[in-house]
Design an enzyme around this catalytic site. Structure first.
Site, mmCIF file in Angstrom:
data_model
loop_
_atom_site.group_PDB
_atom_site.id
_atom_site.type_symbol
_atom_site.label_atom_id
_atom_site.label_comp_id
_atom_site.label_asym_id
_atom_site.label_seq_id
_atom_site.Cartn_x
_atom_site.Cartn_y
_atom_site.Cartn_z
ATOM 1 N NE ARG A 104 -2.206 0.574 3.656
ATOM 2 C CZ ARG A 104 -2.728 -0.049 4.704
ATOM 3 N NH1 ARG A 104 -3.946 -0.533 4.645
ATOM 4 N NH2 ARG A 104 -2.025 -0.205 5.802
ATOM 5 C CE LYS A 160 4.346 -21.562 11.545
ATOM 6 N NZ LYS A 160 4.024 -20.792 12.750
ATOM 7 C CG ASP A 175 5.457 -25.317 9.323
ATOM 8 O OD1 ASP A 175 6.370 -24.577 9.741
ATOM 9 O OD2 ASP A 175 4.860 -26.125 10.056
ATOM 10 C CG HIS A 176 9.729 -21.329 9.361
ATOM 11 N ND1 HIS A 176 8.618 -20.990 10.106
ATOM 12 C CD2 HIS A 176 10.726 -21.539 10.254
ATOM 13 C CE1 HIS A 176 8.927 -20.991 11.373
ATOM 14 N NE2 HIS A 176 10.195 -21.320 11.513
ATOM 15 C CD GLU A 189 9.690 -20.891 20.716
ATOM 16 O OE1 GLU A 189 9.943 -19.940 19.955
ATOM 17 O OE2 GLU A 189 8.527 -21.193 21.063
ATOM 18 C CG HIS A 218 6.778 -25.593 14.175
ATOM 19 N ND1 HIS A 218 6.501 -25.319 12.852
ATOM 20 C CD2 HIS A 218 7.203 -24.430 14.711
ATOM 21 C CE1 HIS A 218 6.744 -24.048 12.614
ATOM 22 N NE2 HIS A 218 7.164 -23.487 13.720
ATOM 23 C CE LYS A 238 6.439 -18.310 22.423
ATOM 24 N NZ LYS A 238 7.675 -18.264 21.617
#
Length: 513
Positions: free
Chosen positions: A55, A165, A194-195, A233, A257, A357
């Site tokens: 944009r 995603k 999905d990386h 993580e 994942h 996490k």
């Protein structure tokens, strides 16, 4: 001796890549650096163009300058090759417009018409680096402007749509999104990314299993006691509290994942390396996971949420103290599951999956725990000190594979100690680790859907996750489901494995020599 399964250079036709959301973070950090790297390694099509659609008002030159700064910062090879960049940048263009404005798509069509060959005008890869709520709108506009045609063999060239995603937020929204996309494009034209599937070590799971007879013969209920899959993580939610309040660990990590890794670890051998043959087996595996009743969820699924603690010497706030998080939030930052796969190979073998996490370290690994040695000879003498054999596949970091077995300690006494044989990607192949987006973009341009997620795969995974969410309903977290930042999760997760005499194995971050 190297067995080359395919040519080094992926066969791709000349094409144009149109990136919607060109001003976004994903484009600057991942997509354009990946495309530059593919160009550097001569993996791009013989002729190509890149158009950014967004944009904000920009010229071709101003967008190229922004991308140069991004490549300077994020490219995995430094410094940037000046001559290569000039040639690469000359193929980059910008189209300003609103996603919902038909006139903007006319501008895009006019820009494509300026390109010199039919292939560049007709072979189009549309990358939707935008909010999922905008996917259907863009695809409808592309179809209405005659830039996207359903693939029926009668229209020259090809068109493909890559979508990021999250693909929906539950099974019904995923089904609705699939219906909207496939109104204007065939299923084979939709590439759900999905990386995680682009990571070299995740891809190697299938190679490891099906090219090594010594392991494949052991890959069943007769030899394996249980399997643990960990994706941890060390970071908290940080500034993403608002997003995480809607997603949670179950939606963000388990639905994609963890279930993707599970399917590659446990799937049956495909009949060929064809994309559909591989994806068929992944879907069959997901459909073989034993459904969880509400009572099963209470026994087999643990959620958790971190409170204030210390990770690697750094003080971390609790989840409820993070920005944009409600003070009484019950959103999970940790999930552990015990699953069973009801097929001949895996009957009775528990699969333990966990993610969270603010854990002590960031790691992704698969640990295959083999059955214990019969209680005779050394097992009878050593008791619990005789560790069961295991195979650990480290997906990240320190990518590699470790076989754990028992060996005699040198000396006159008969002493046994667990030892390991370690394979390291860095040691064997050097430090070359391509970014996931490089491989995924290349596969999309080549039309190979192996590393992308099919419609029925997405819907099956969501249906499994939805059953868990329904069982949780609005139940508050119990005291045994909270864990301190910097620990490996709540006490309830340890209880989950203790039910069958098992224990979590903490990922080992190997020091590089």
């Amino acid at each position: 001796m190297v067995c080359q399964l395919s040519t080094t250079r992926k066969a791709t036709d000349p094409c144009t890549l149109v990136i919607f959301g060109a001003s976004g973070d994903l484009t600057a950090r991942k997509l354009v650096p990946a495309l530059y790297q593919l160009c550097r390694e001569e993996q791009m099509p013989p002729d190509f163009r890149i158009i950014g659609f967004a944009r904000r008002e920009k010229s071709d030159d101003s967008w190229r300058e922004e991308l140069r700064a991004a490549v300077n910062r994020y490219s995995r090879t430094q410094p940037v090759d000046e001559e290569l960049w000039k040639a690469f940048a000359a193929r980059i263009f910008y189209c300003q417009g609103d996603l919902g404005d038909p006139e903007a798509y006319k501008k895009l069509s006019a820009k494509l018409a300026e390109f010199g060959t039919d292939a560049l005008r007709q072979n189009l890869l549309f990358y939707l680096a935008i909010s999922p709520s905008q996917f259907a709108q863009v695809v409808e506009q592309l179809h209405g402007s005659r830039l996207l045609h359903r693939d029926n063999g009668t229209v020259p060239g090809w068109q493909r749509v890559v979508v990021e995603k999250p693909f929906g937020h539950d099974a019904e929204s995923a089904r609705q999104l699939n219906r909207e996309l496939t109104r204007f494009a065939g299923e084979r034209q939709v590439f759900r990314i999905d990386h995680y599937l682009g990571k070299e070590t995740v891809q190697n799971l299938m190679m490891f299993r099906f090219s090594n007879a010594i392991f494949e013969r052991l890959w069943n209920r007769d030899s394996i006691d249980h399997i643990q899959i960990t994706v941890s993580e060390s970071l908290g939610v940080g500034q993403r509290g608002g997003y995480y309040e809607e997603a949670g660990a179950l939606r963000e990590m388990v639905q994609n994942h963890l279930l993707q890794v599970l399917s590659l670890v446990a799937m049956e051998p495909p009949v060929s390396l064809d994309a559909e043959a591989i994806r068929n087996e992944k879907v069959k595996l997901l459909q073989s996971i034993r459904p969880l009743t509400d009572e099963d969820v209470l026994r087999q699924v643990v959620r958790g949420q971190y409170f204030a603690g210390t990770v690697n010497g750094e003080a971390r706030p609790g989840y409820r103290q993070e920005p944009k998080v409600g003070p009484g939030s019950n959103v999970e930052t940790y999930v552990a599951l015990k699953l069973f796969i009801d097929n001949w190979r895996w009957s009775g073998v528990p699969f333990y999956l966990r993610t969270g996490k603010n854990l002590p370290g960031s790691a992704s690994e698969v640990r295959v725990q083999f059955r214990p040695t019969p209680h005779v000879l050394f097992a009878a003498q050593c008791g619990q000190k005789l560790d069961s054999n295991s195979l650990t596949i480290r997906l990240q970091p320190n990518e590699g594979i470790t076989l754990h077995f028992n060996g005699k300690v040198p000396g006159n006494s008969v002493a046994v100690r667990p030892v390991r044989m370690n394979f390291s990607y860095d040691t064997e192949f050097g430090a070359y680790t391509p970014e996931a987006y490089e491989r995924l973009l290349l596969e999309a341009m080549a039309g190979d859907a192996t590393l992308f997620i099919r419609r029925d795969e997405v819907e099956t995974a969501w249906q499994f996750v939805d059953n868990i969410r329904r069982a949780w309903a609005q139940e508050p977290l119990s005291n045994r489901e909270f864990y301190g930042a910097g620990t490996w999760g709540p006490v309830a997760a340890d209880d989950l494995l203790a039910q069958q005499g098992h224990a979590w194995r903490a990922p080992v971050i190997l020091k590089k020599i």
